[in-house]
Write a protein that holds these residues in place. Structure first.
Motif, short mmCIF file in Angstrom:
data_model
loop_
_atom_site.label_atom_id
_atom_site.label_comp_id
_atom_site.label_asym_id
_atom_site.label_seq_id
_atom_site.Cartn_x
_atom_site.Cartn_y
_atom_site.Cartn_z
N GLY B 163 0.77 -1.34 0.15
CA GLY B 163 -0.01 0.16 0.02
C GLY B 163 0.91 1.28 0.10
N ASN B 167 1.04 4.49 -2.83
CA ASN B 167 0.86 5.67 -2.44
C ASN B 167 1.66 6.48 -3.15
OD1 ASN B 167 -1.42 5.15 -0.75
ND2 ASN B 167 -0.42 4.91 0.87
N SER B 190 -5.03 5.62 3.45
CA SER B 190 -4.91 4.33 3.01
C SER B 190 -4.82 3.25 4.02
CB SER B 190 -3.53 4.34 2.11
OG SER B 190 -2.63 4.17 2.65
#
Lengths: 274, 242
Positions: B163, B167, B190
């Motif tokens: 993740g 990003n 997130s």
């Protein structure tokens, strides 16, 4: 085109690029894919336009105060250019997805990375097959009372993964069959192979490539000198164009509308020949 | 072979040019710059694979695993933010080694995006999944595949790292108005998505990793696929295999 959009931040430039790209997109498939993306696109853009002025308080022209923070015209303009920019990227990629189908993909990549390209193509071919098999396995599972839609989270996850596991054991053996078939047809043998290609560059293409590359250089150069750009921070710059701006604008216009020009010429010829 | 060498040299030159462009000309187009650097790095892995001698069946098996990794998210469409693609990639890395793990991860991203839509995020996704598979392959050398606790924490950590890498593309495409609050905002927003990814990795690994590793290992042994060159002299083997 992407690079162009990143180079200029004048709203007029960006709006022109966006409109032209939308037309290009419509010429591909009458905007079918574009319409699918339209909600996402518009929501994202409006969010950016609305949020940016409230988060960033740089700039000198103050419109009003919001909870003690200044909301500036500059930040607002910046939000607009940001949103246009992201919209342009998305539209370019929608076109890109439409144009770059399997054959062309293989053609481009097989020049540099033949083995990787072959693997990608095989995997792309396997995907619909796997999907069909997953459906079949799912039907059997449903008869046995194993469901993905009811039950608690853990059983659902377990059933879903079991489905994939069955698919794995089912398909692995077949890979060996595929290999045998490939060998029987002579893959991996020594010696020169010929291959069928649908696309080739002729003289006309090279000429156009050079012209486009030249215009591109012009745009870059202009962009470096600050034409086609608007000063946003710290104070909003003037809107007007100088004559060099116009030259840069024209060359950008030609580059972006090039696909339209080609398609349009073909259409006219097609119509006239009947 | 010769062609692979040419592209190897080309990608190194492009990499150097990118660095020079950034350092000398004060180039500020961070999205393109980052994509270029990622492309060059991944190119090295791909070229290594091109130059290696490899059996036809290994290519086909890798292609099949890519397809399975890409298609594995189909049955989970009803469960949001649960996708077993990472699990498949980690397992492949554990069984078939670091290089295969990288290839399956990176190419699964391309293939699944062929159907879901390519975008500027594709190279990042390729890189993130590729390094995930690669690190799983490296993990095998250090601790083996037996310990479920280590595997679970590995999957959990990778759920977050994936993740965080993804990003980055948002950060790099908005580099003009970069502030630390902006960065923190993206990473905070997130968090739940990453957490779901990490937890689903743990669930899949604890429920299925033993079985999947057994299935793939059996297949690998049965057909003599992608073996460690340190165990068997690969050249003699290669000729017999062809």
């Amino acid at each position: 085109m992407l690079t162009l959009a990143m180079y200029f931040n004048h709203p007029i430039f960006l709006v022109t690029i966006l409109l032209l790209l939308i037309f290009v997109n419509i010429s591909h498939d009458r905007g079918k894919d574009l319409r699918k993306w339209l909600p996402t696109l518009s929501i994202m853009s409006t969010l950016i336009i609305l949020i940016n002025p409230f988060l960033v308080s740089r700039g000198t022209t103050i419109l009003f105060y919001f909870r003690g923070k200044q909301v500036t015209l500059e930040a607002f303009m910046y939000g607009i250019t940001m949103a246009l920019f992201i919209a342009i990227i998305l539209v370019v990629f929608i076109s890109f997805n439409l144009i770059l189908n399997g054959n062309r993909f293989l053609y481009i990549f097989s020049k540099i990375l033949p083995r990787i390209a072959l693997m990608i193509m095989m995997a792309i071919r396997f995907v619909p097959l796997m999907k069909r098999r997953l459906n079949e396995i799912g039907d059997v599972q449903r008869l046995r009372g194993m469901s993905m839609t009811v039950g608690d989270f853990k059983t659902r996850v377990r059933n879903g993964m079991l489905r994939v596991q069955i698919l794995l054991t089912w398909s692995l053996e077949e890979a060996i069959h595929v290999t045998n078939s490939m060998k029987a047809r002579g893959y991996g043998t020594e010696g020169k192979k010929s291959s069928y290609t649908l696309y080739f560059m002729d003289k006309r293409d090279w000429v156009w490539l050079f012209i486009l590359a030249g215009l591109m250089m012009l745009c870059f150069y202009g962009g470096r000198l600050g034409y086609g750009q608007m000063i946003i921070y710290p104070e909003l710059g003037p809107w007007q164009f100088f004559w060099i701006d116009w030259i840069v604008f024209c060359s950008m216009f030609i580059i972006t509308s090039f696909p339209l020009f080609i398609e349009g010429r073909e259409k006219i010829r097609w119509k006239l020949s009947i | 072979m010769a062609r692979a060498r040419v592209s190897l040299i080309a990608s190194i030159i492009v990499f150097i040019l990118l660095i020079v462009m950034y350092a000398v000309f004060n180039y500020h187009n961070y999205l393109l710059l980052s994509l270029g650097i990622i492309g060059c790095v991944m190119m090295l892995f791909f070229i290594r694979f091109e130059m290696k001698s490899i059996k036809t069946r290994e290519i086909v098996i890798l292609a099949l695993l890519i397809a399975i990794a890409a298609v594995a998210r189909v049955p989970f469409a009803g469960l949001p933010s649960v996708q077993p693609t990472s699990f498949v990639i980690i397992t492949v890395g554990l069984v078939f080694g670091a290089e295969s793990g990288f290839l399956v991860g990176a190419l699964a991203a391309i293939v699944s995006n062929m159907f879901l839509g390519q975008g500027p995020w594709t190279p990042w996704q390729m890189f993130a999944w590729g390094t995930m598979g690669m690190s799983a392959g490296l993990l095998r050398h250090f601790i083996g595949v037996g310990n479920l606790w280590i595997l679970n924490s590995f999957g959990f950590v990778w759920g977050f790292i994936f993740g965080w890498m993804m990003n980055l593309w948002i950060v790099f495409s908005n580099m003009h108005n970069f502030t630390w609050e902006f960065l923190v905002g993206i990473y905070v927003s997130s968090f739940y998505h990453d957490l779901a990814h990490a937890i689903s990795n743990v669930i899949f690994i604890s429920l299925f990793s033993v079985r999947w590793i057994r299935i793939l290992n059996r297949f690998k042994k049965k057909h003599g696929l992608l073996e460690d060159p340190t165990i068997k002299p690969s050249i003699a083997y290669e000729k017999a295999g062809k």
